[in-house]
Scaffold this motif. Structure first.
Motif, PDB file in Angstrom:
ATOM      1  N   LEU A   4       6.464   9.954   4.767  1.00 43.81           N
ATOM      2  CA  LEU A   4       7.468   9.530   5.762  1.00 43.81           C
ATOM      3  C   LEU A   4       7.205   8.109   6.261  1.00 43.81           C
ATOM      4  N   THR A   5       5.926   7.816   6.534  1.00 44.83           N
ATOM      5  CA  THR A   5       5.606   6.471   7.035  1.00 44.83           C
ATOM      6  C   THR A   5       5.828   5.413   5.945  1.00 44.83           C
ATOM      7  N   SER A   6       5.651   5.801   4.678  1.00 46.71           N
ATOM      8  CA  SER A   6       5.899   4.843   3.587  1.00 46.71           C
ATOM      9  C   SER A   6       7.372   4.469   3.525  1.00 46.71           C
ATOM     10  N   VAL A   7       8.228   5.466   3.713  1.00 46.38           N
ATOM     11  CA  VAL A   7       9.676   5.197   3.713  1.00 46.38           C
ATOM     12  C   VAL A   7      10.030   4.310   4.909  1.00 46.38           C
ATOM     13  N   LEU A   8       9.444   4.641   6.067  1.00 41.03           N
ATOM     14  CA  LEU A   8       9.690   3.828   7.274  1.00 41.03           C
ATOM     15  C   LEU A   8       9.244   2.382   7.041  1.00 41.03           C
ATOM     16  N   CYS A   9       8.129   2.232   6.337  1.00 44.31           N
ATOM     17  CA  CYS A   9       7.591   0.899   6.052  1.00 44.31           C
ATOM     18  C   CYS A   9       8.562   0.096   5.177  1.00 44.31           C
ATOM     19  N   ILE A  10       9.152   0.771   4.194  1.00 47.76           N
ATOM     20  CA  ILE A  10      10.104   0.082   3.308  1.00 47.76           C
ATOM     21  C   ILE A  10      11.323  -0.378   4.114  1.00 47.76           C
ATOM     22  N   ARG A  44       0.147   7.898  -5.807  1.00 47.08           N
ATOM     23  CA  ARG A  44      -0.486   8.941  -4.969  1.00 47.08           C
ATOM     24  C   ARG A  44      -1.990   8.707  -4.762  1.00 47.08           C
ATOM     25  N   HIS A  45      -2.384   7.449  -4.558  1.00 45.45           N
ATOM     26  CA  HIS A  45      -3.784   7.168  -4.232  1.00 45.45           C
ATOM     27  C   HIS A  45      -3.955   7.267  -2.714  1.00 45.45           C
ATOM     28  N   HIS A  46      -4.805   8.199  -2.275  1.00 49.76           N
ATOM     29  CA  HIS A  46      -4.961   8.405  -0.825  1.00 49.76           C
ATOM     30  C   HIS A  46      -5.497   7.178  -0.104  1.00 49.76           C
ATOM     31  N   VAL A  47      -6.380   6.423  -0.763  1.00 53.43           N
ATOM     32  CA  VAL A  47      -6.964   5.248  -0.097  1.00 53.43           C
ATOM     33  C   VAL A  47      -5.872   4.236   0.280  1.00 53.43           C
ATOM     34  N   SER A  48      -4.851   4.103  -0.566  1.00 55.46           N
ATOM     35  CA  SER A  48      -3.794   3.133  -0.248  1.00 55.46           C
ATOM     36  C   SER A  48      -2.990   3.588   0.968  1.00 55.46           C
ATOM     37  N   LYS A  82      -2.190   2.920   6.908  1.00 57.22           N
ATOM     38  CA  LYS A  82      -2.346   3.490   8.262  1.00 57.22           C
ATOM     39  C   LYS A  82      -3.327   2.650   9.087  1.00 57.22           C
ATOM     40  N   ALA A  83      -4.413   2.213   8.420  1.00 59.79           N
ATOM     41  CA  ALA A  83      -5.457   1.447   9.102  1.00 59.79           C
ATOM     42  C   ALA A  83      -4.972   0.059   9.542  1.00 59.79           C
ATOM     43  N   ALA A  84      -3.998  -0.479   8.804  1.00 62.42           N
ATOM     44  CA  ALA A  84      -3.517  -1.837   9.118  1.00 62.42           C
ATOM     45  C   ALA A  84      -2.562  -1.867  10.309  1.00 62.42           C
ATOM     46  N   ALA A  85      -1.895  -0.728  10.569  1.00 60.42           N
ATOM     47  CA  ALA A  85      -0.855  -0.714  11.604  1.00 60.42           C
ATOM     48  C   ALA A  85      -1.349  -1.103  13.013  1.00 60.42           C
ATOM     49  N   ALA A  88       0.834  -1.210   0.000  1.00 57.33           N
ATOM     50  CA  ALA A  88       0.000   0.000   0.000  1.00 57.33           C
ATOM     51  C   ALA A  88       0.871   1.264   0.000  1.00 57.33           C
ATOM     52  N   SER A  89       1.980   1.215   0.742  1.00 62.76           N
ATOM     53  CA  SER A  89       2.881   2.379   0.803  1.00 62.76           C
ATOM     54  C   SER A  89       3.537   2.637  -0.544  1.00 62.76           C
ATOM     55  N   ILE A  90       3.947   1.571  -1.224  1.00 62.81           N
ATOM     56  CA  ILE A  90       4.576   1.734  -2.542  1.00 62.81           C
ATOM     57  C   ILE A  90       3.552   2.300  -3.540  1.00 62.81           C
ATOM     58  N   ILE A  91       2.304   1.809  -3.440  1.00 68.47           N
ATOM     59  CA  ILE A  91       1.248   2.342  -4.320  1.00 68.47           C
ATOM     60  C   ILE A  91       1.072   3.844  -4.061  1.00 68.47           C
ATOM     61  N   TRP A  92       1.100   4.224  -2.772  1.00 70.32           N
ATOM     62  CA  TRP A  92       0.978   5.653  -2.433  1.00 70.32           C
ATOM     63  C   TRP A  92       2.142   6.445  -3.039  1.00 70.32           C
ATOM     64  N   LEU A  93       3.369   5.938  -2.844  1.00 70.39           N
ATOM     65  CA  LEU A  93       4.540   6.683  -3.325  1.00 70.39           C
ATOM     66  C   LEU A  93       4.546   6.800  -4.849  1.00 70.39           C
TER      67      LEU A  93
END
Lengths: 241, 50
Positions: A156-162, A83-87, A92-95, A75-80
């Motif tokens: 930032l959270t997407s990078v942290l996730c990677i 740029r789909h907000h739902v992803s 965020k919802a899964a954490a 989901a984070s990679i899809i966002w990066l």
């Protein structure tokens, strides 16, 4: 119809609203059936005795804890990239679900380890990487809460996730990478010779399916909450309420 | 009830802790969803009244 259409919040709310009751009911039935089967109708292990019953809560929770991070990674990679907000909101919802499963994995692991290994905790590669994964979950949740701008927080959270994905991989494969430590090899494997005996395997698969369904249901519910919250905020800003 | 012998505490505590954490997450998620839904509804109502 393209998969990406569900990146539209309105379509996502509509689809998740109709799926949620079915997934939730199926999750409840599967978990109750699997745990009852495992707890009441399986024998004790010849080595581990009755503690083998901890398998049915420890393995599914650890499985979901690790794979929730991989779902967040996708989901984070899809966002990066797109740029789909739902992803970003789905990640965020899964954490919180992921961290809850990590806590269950750590607690049940300690309760299983004490009678079998003679210790509640050991700095073994698998346990240590799982503990670090827990800290990454904590950091991820704190980072979302700490950054005010939602798009910056998502970046930032997407990078942290990677970065944290390294520890999700290590949590899963540590016993393959390092032939040391107290933790046994994986209870489940594609290679039939590697995994637990069938009498434990089948109820375990049922509970795991239940935990996965529970994860899906809770992620859908939490993503809906995040979308609604953001939508309410946007309306308030737009209309000056 | 199966005979858990000397491991009764460890097994029952595992199931108890798991049930507790799962229950808390479900309740928290549900309450959060209800709060978000009600907020969105009230905001939409206010906008419609305007």
């Amino acid at each position: 119809m393209s998969f990406w259409e569900y990146a539209n919040p309105v379509k996502f709310l509509k689809l998740s609203g109709s799926l949620l009751p079915y997934v939730s009911i199926l999750a409840a039935i599967t978990i109750i059936a699997g745990l009852s089967w495992g707890f009441f109708f399986t024998p004790d292990d010849y080595k581990q005795g009755a503690t083998v019953k901890i398998l049915y809560v420890h393995v599914p929770s650890a499985f979901v804890a690790i794979n929730a991070w991989f779902m967040m990674l996708v989901a984070s990679i899809i966002w990066l990239v797109r740029r789909h907000h739902v992803s970003a909101l789905a990640a965020k919802a899964a954490a919180p679900i992921g961290i809850a499963m990590t806590i269950i994995g750590l607690v049940t692991g300690a309760l299983w380890g004490q009678p079998m290994w003679g210790t509640w905790w050991e700095w073994d590669p698998k346990l240590t990487s799982f503990l670090i994964l827990f800290l990454f979950y904590l950091g991820y949740i704190i980072l979302w809460a700490a950054v005010e701008d939602p798009d910056t927080a998502a970046d930032l959270t997407s990078v942290l996730c990677i970065v944290g994905s390294v520890f999700a991989v290590l949590s899963r494969y540590a016993t393959n990478f390092w032939n040391q430590g107290l933790h046994q090899d994986a209870s489940l494997s594609i290679d039939k010779e590697e995994h637990v005996a069938d009498v434990f395997y089948y109820p375990l698969i049922v509970v795991m399916a239940g935990f996965v369904l529970l994860f899906v249901a809770l992620v859908l519910l939490n993503t809906r909450s995040e979308i609604m919250k953001r939508r309410a905020g946007a309306i308030m800003v737009r209309s000056g309420i | 009830m199966p005979d858990l012998g000397s491991y009764a505490f460890h097994v029952l505590a595992s199931y108890g802790a798991t049930s507790l954490v799962i229950l808390l997450v479900i309740i928290w998620s549900y309450l959060k969803h209800e709060r978000a839904r009600k907020t969105l509804l009230s905001v939409e109502e206010k906008v419609n009244e305007k």
